[in-house]
Structures are given as C-alpha cells and as structure tokens.
Design a protein around this motif. Sequence first.
Motif, PDB file in Angstrom:
ATOM      1  N   GLU A  82       0.823  -1.221   0.000  1.00  0.00           N
ATOM      2  CA  GLU A  82       0.000   0.000   0.000  1.00  0.00           C
ATOM      3  C   GLU A  82       0.854   1.267   0.000  1.00  0.00           C
ATOM      4  N   CYS A  83       2.134   1.128   0.336  1.00  0.00           N
ATOM      5  CA  CYS A  83       3.002   2.302   0.512  1.00  0.00           C
ATOM      6  C   CYS A  83       3.270   2.991  -0.827  1.00  0.00           C
ATOM      7  N   ARG A  84       3.135   4.313  -0.836  1.00  0.00           N
ATOM      8  CA  ARG A  84       3.391   5.083  -2.067  1.00  0.00           C
ATOM      9  C   ARG A  84       4.684   5.896  -1.962  1.00  0.00           C
ATOM     10  N   HIS A  85       5.486   5.596  -0.953  1.00  0.00           N
ATOM     11  CA  HIS A  85       6.819   6.186  -0.837  1.00  0.00           C
ATOM     12  C   HIS A  85       6.797   7.710  -0.678  1.00  0.00           C
ATOM     13  N   CYS A  86       5.775   8.215   0.005  1.00  0.00           N
ATOM     14  CA  CYS A  86       5.678   9.675   0.152  1.00  0.00           C
ATOM     15  C   CYS A  86       6.618  10.210   1.224  1.00  0.00           C
TER      16      CYS A  86
ATOM     17  N   ARG B 126      11.654   0.278   0.434  1.00  0.00           N
ATOM     18  CA  ARG B 126      10.733  -0.142   1.500  1.00  0.00           C
ATOM     19  C   ARG B 126      11.002   0.648   2.771  1.00  0.00           C
ATOM     20  N   ILE B 127       9.955   0.875   3.542  1.00  0.00           N
ATOM     21  CA  ILE B 127      10.143   1.516   4.839  1.00  0.00           C
ATOM     22  C   ILE B 127      10.638   0.468   5.843  1.00  0.00           C
ATOM     23  N   HIS B 128      11.691   0.798   6.553  1.00  0.00           N
ATOM     24  CA  HIS B 128      12.192  -0.077   7.615  1.00  0.00           C
ATOM     25  C   HIS B 128      12.025   0.626   8.953  1.00  0.00           C
TER      26      HIS B 128
ATOM     27  N   MET C 261      -0.143  10.158  10.175  1.00  0.00           N
ATOM     28  CA  MET C 261       0.190  10.986   9.017  1.00  0.00           C
ATOM     29  C   MET C 261       0.127  10.239   7.694  1.00  0.00           C
ATOM     30  N   CYS C 262       0.099   8.908   7.718  1.00  0.00           N
ATOM     31  CA  CYS C 262       0.130   8.176   6.444  1.00  0.00           C
ATOM     32  C   CYS C 262      -1.172   8.415   5.668  1.00  0.00           C
ATOM     33  N   PRO C 263      -1.074   9.025   4.489  1.00  0.00           N
ATOM     34  CA  PRO C 263      -2.301   9.332   3.749  1.00  0.00           C
ATOM     35  C   PRO C 263      -2.871   8.114   3.019  1.00  0.00           C
ATOM     36  N   PHE C 264      -2.144   6.987   3.010  1.00  0.00           N
ATOM     37  CA  PHE C 264      -2.561   5.848   2.191  1.00  0.00           C
ATOM     38  C   PHE C 264      -2.916   4.614   3.014  1.00  0.00           C
ATOM     39  N   ASP C 265      -3.082   4.777   4.299  1.00  0.00           N
ATOM     40  CA  ASP C 265      -3.486   3.683   5.183  1.00  0.00           C
ATOM     41  C   ASP C 265      -2.544   2.476   5.032  1.00  0.00           C
ATOM     42  N   ALA C 266      -1.243   2.790   4.928  1.00  0.00           N
ATOM     43  CA  ALA C 266      -0.254   1.728   4.714  1.00  0.00           C
ATOM     44  C   ALA C 266       0.416   1.307   6.020  1.00  0.00           C
ATOM     45  N   ILE C 267      -0.077   1.824   7.143  1.00  0.00           N
ATOM     46  CA  ILE C 267       0.508   1.481   8.448  1.00  0.00           C
ATOM     47  C   ILE C 267      -0.608   0.976   9.342  1.00  0.00           C
ATOM     48  N   LYS C 268      -0.397  -0.181   9.917  1.00  0.00           N
ATOM     49  CA  LYS C 268      -1.421  -0.764  10.809  1.00  0.00           C
ATOM     50  C   LYS C 268      -0.850  -0.855  12.220  1.00  0.00           C
TER      51      LYS C 268
ATOM     52  N   LYS D 225       6.161  10.669   4.310  1.00  0.00           N
ATOM     53  CA  LYS D 225       5.578  11.473   5.390  1.00  0.00           C
ATOM     54  C   LYS D 225       5.863  10.841   6.750  1.00  0.00           C
ATOM     55  N   CYS D 226       5.803   9.521   6.814  1.00  0.00           N
ATOM     56  CA  CYS D 226       6.054   8.842   8.091  1.00  0.00           C
ATOM     57  C   CYS D 226       7.501   9.062   8.538  1.00  0.00           C
ATOM     58  N   VAL D 227       8.427   8.982   7.586  1.00  0.00           N
ATOM     59  CA  VAL D 227       9.848   9.166   7.913  1.00  0.00           C
ATOM     60  C   VAL D 227      10.066  10.577   8.456  1.00  0.00           C
TER      61      VAL D 227
ATOM     62  N   GLU E 271      13.317   4.510   8.117  1.00  0.00           N
ATOM     63  CA  GLU E 271      14.088   4.930   6.937  1.00  0.00           C
ATOM     64  C   GLU E 271      13.608   4.140   5.717  1.00  0.00           C
ATOM     65  N   MET E 272      13.795   4.750   4.568  1.00  0.00           N
ATOM     66  CA  MET E 272      13.433   4.096   3.302  1.00  0.00           C
ATOM     67  C   MET E 272      14.701   3.448   2.770  1.00  0.00           C
ATOM     68  N   LYS E 273      14.665   2.099   2.663  1.00  0.00           N
ATOM     69  CA  LYS E 273      15.844   1.383   2.179  1.00  0.00           C
ATOM     70  C   LYS E 273      15.392   0.392   1.130  1.00  0.00           C
TER      71      LYS E 273
HETATM   72  S1  SF4 Z   1       3.515   7.658   4.999  1.00  0.00           S
HETATM   73 FE1  SF4 Z   1       2.555   5.751   4.308  1.00  0.00          FE
HETATM   74  S2  SF4 Z   1       2.665   5.821   2.082  1.00  0.00           S
HETATM   75 FE2  SF4 Z   1       4.056   7.412   2.839  1.00  0.00          FE
HETATM   76  S3  SF4 Z   1       6.074   6.361   2.920  1.00  0.00           S
HETATM   77 FE3  SF4 Z   1       5.129   6.124   4.944  1.00  0.00          FE
HETATM   78  S4  SF4 Z   1       4.043   4.153   4.837  1.00  0.00           S
HETATM   79 FE4  SF4 Z   1       4.507   4.763   2.753  1.00  0.00          FE
END
Ligand code: SF4
Length: 359
Positions: free
Chosen positions: A311-315, A333-335, A350-357, A317-319, A328-330
């Motif tokens: 689901e992650c769009r690499h934005c 992928r987010i690690h 803050m994740c706009p794409f509901d990619a964090i549970k 925002k979480c980092v 970190e993005m490695k």
């Molecule tokens: S905020 Fe969500 S979509 Fe953006 S990088 Fe982090 S996990 Fe991915």
Amino acid sequence: MTRCAIMHVDAYDEDKVLEAMRGIADATAFPDVEGKTVLVKPNILSDSYPEKAITTHPAVIKALITLLWEKGAKRILAGDSPGMQTGRFNPVNSGLRKVAEETGAEIVDFRESTRIHEVEGIRIPMTDAIDQADIVISAAKFKTHQLMSATGAVKNMFGLVPGLQKSPMHLRARTPESFARLILSIFREAHVDYAVIDAIEGMEGAGPTNGQPRHVGLLMGSENALALDKAESVIMGYRSVPIIEEAEKRFPGITDAEYPLLNPEDLIIRDYRRIPEGKKTTIRTLFLPNLLSRIGIATDGRAYPEFIHSECRHCLKCVNVCPAKALEMKGGRIHISRRECIRCYCCHEMCPFDAIKIK
Ligand code: SF4
Ligand code: SF4
C-alpha cells in the motif's frame, strides 16, 4: 455545575446544524463574545474532504461562526496547523476556506507567528492567535485515536503547536499517561472558553486518520471541554481514556457536569469500534517494559506499527514525522527500528494511504 448539551442532528443540513448550535449555546454557558475577538480551532488534521470524517465538518464550523456573529463578535479567526503542512495553510478540500469566505472569518496559519510557552518545564511554541483572541473555542471532531483512545475538544488544542514542531513532544512524553498530562497542560495554557464536538459523522477504528466514518448523529457543546470529552468517551463505550483519567486525578470533580438535553449514558454505541485499551504504565511495570522495548519487544499492550508495503506510495511522510528517527526508506521499502520506536503512532496518523497498521 457546568453543563454539556448534546442534541440529535441527523445530517449536515446547514439550517438544521445552525438551529442545533443555537439550542446547544442556549442550554449551556456560552461565553459573552460581544465586541470580542474569537479564535475558532477546528480539527483540520489534514486538508481532507469532509466525507472522510477526519476534519470538523464545514457546516458545523459555519454554524458556530454564524452564531458568534449573531452574538456580536467583533472579529473571528479560524485556524490550524496540520503536521504535514507544506506551504501556506490553505484548507480548500476540508471546506474551511469556503466557510471563511462565506462568513467573513479570517483564516490564520498557526505557523506564521508563534510564542514560546513554558509548559511542564518544556518550551512549547504555540500560535500567537491565542494571544490575539479574547475567547478561544475548540471545534473538534468525534474520533478514535490510536494513542489516546479518543480525540475530542482537549486533544484538538495540541494543534496550537505549529506543524512538525509537535513531533518532538512525543519524545518528552512517551506513554499515553505522560502524553495526556502534556496535552492537558497545553489545553490549560490555551484557556479554552467553550468547546463543540461535531459528532454527526464520527470516526471509528484506526483513528484519527485511517479509521472509518460512522454515523453518530449528534452535536455536542459545553463550557467544560473536559466534561464534553468525557461524554464523548462514554458514547464511544470507553470505560476510561487517558486524558480524562489524568484530568480527574489532577483536578477531582473537573469533569462533573449536568446534561440538560441528552445524557451520554443513554447514547452509548455498544458496537463502536474502539481502540483496545492498553495496560496501564505503573512504577511496577515501567522498568521491565522499558528494558524490553529497547530490544523491540512490547509488553504493555501497545503494538509497534506494521508497514503494508504493497500500500506504501513512498511519500516519506512517516519518515519525516517520526520523532524518534526510527524509520528509513531502504531498497524501496520503509524499515522500522523497534529499538528506537517509542510507539507514538505519529507515522500512522500521518500516512495518507493507510499503509501502516497498529494491530
Ligand atoms: S507515509 Fe505511508 S505511504 Fe508514505 S512512505 Fe510512509 S508508509 Fe509509505
Ligand atoms: S515509527 Fe511511528 S510509532 Fe514509532 S516512533 Fe516513529 S512515528 Fe512513532
């Protein structure tokens, strides 16, 4: 005794919401705003469309502002400062910009001018809109909250701290209890005179951003924001939530209120999808969990965030928001470093794409 007014309002029909707002003001100790500058602080966590139930609905903000003009306010400011705001605060999608244009309220960007407040020994920047205002009103949204169980009128005032400057505060207050104490101090520093909660469409599940809208059909208002939040938590079906628990410990009797219209005990939504209540942090339980959390094992019932990579769009925002620098993005992928993570759930918020549970 303070009063909390709760009314049935089925939909965001502007006339009906205004009529209800007038009824709520009449049933409570609405402040005397004649000739005064009023700051309205809606919850604009992100500039999202009203249907997502993340933000205070524009019909509710408009009704409140209209009522304030009717009662003789001289000047009305309305503002917020979302954590991931880039550029000027321009709340178009959430409808706040249009409400300001229609009503003559002024939009304030909380990042523009701030003053440092000493709160609990912590230096906290807060918008100087609270210094300009004679009256401060919290206009909150009825939502669950991953860290604080529920967010209402009191937690809404954390938004007085501009943008990303909120994040480091999680490092100073790492447990729900200590964060609740910090929120309470910020709330008291803001001298909130009145509070409204938009509970016509609330949010359940993984709030405050990635939960699901849930029809609640209520509008709520009180001169006692803490009592109003307690009523909210009762309706959601919580036995307790950290902010109310800390407030009652510190100031016994602070949430006592009369309910001249509807009583929250009669409005409990048994199947509301709440955040599971974690174990309490106590002196006895603090040491071992802290030790184990340093090697990434959670023993206090609060889970670590999990990333749904598909689901992650690499934005990022979480980092950017993570106060502990645990992400970190490695390799695309987010690690997450569990050793660093303090489980503040800012990334989830803050994740706009509901990619964090948070399971
Ligand atoms: S905020 Fe969500 S979509 Fe953006 S990088 Fe982090 S996990 Fe991915
Ligand atoms: S990874 Fe998420 S939950 Fe952990 S500290 Fe960072 S923002 Fe907070």
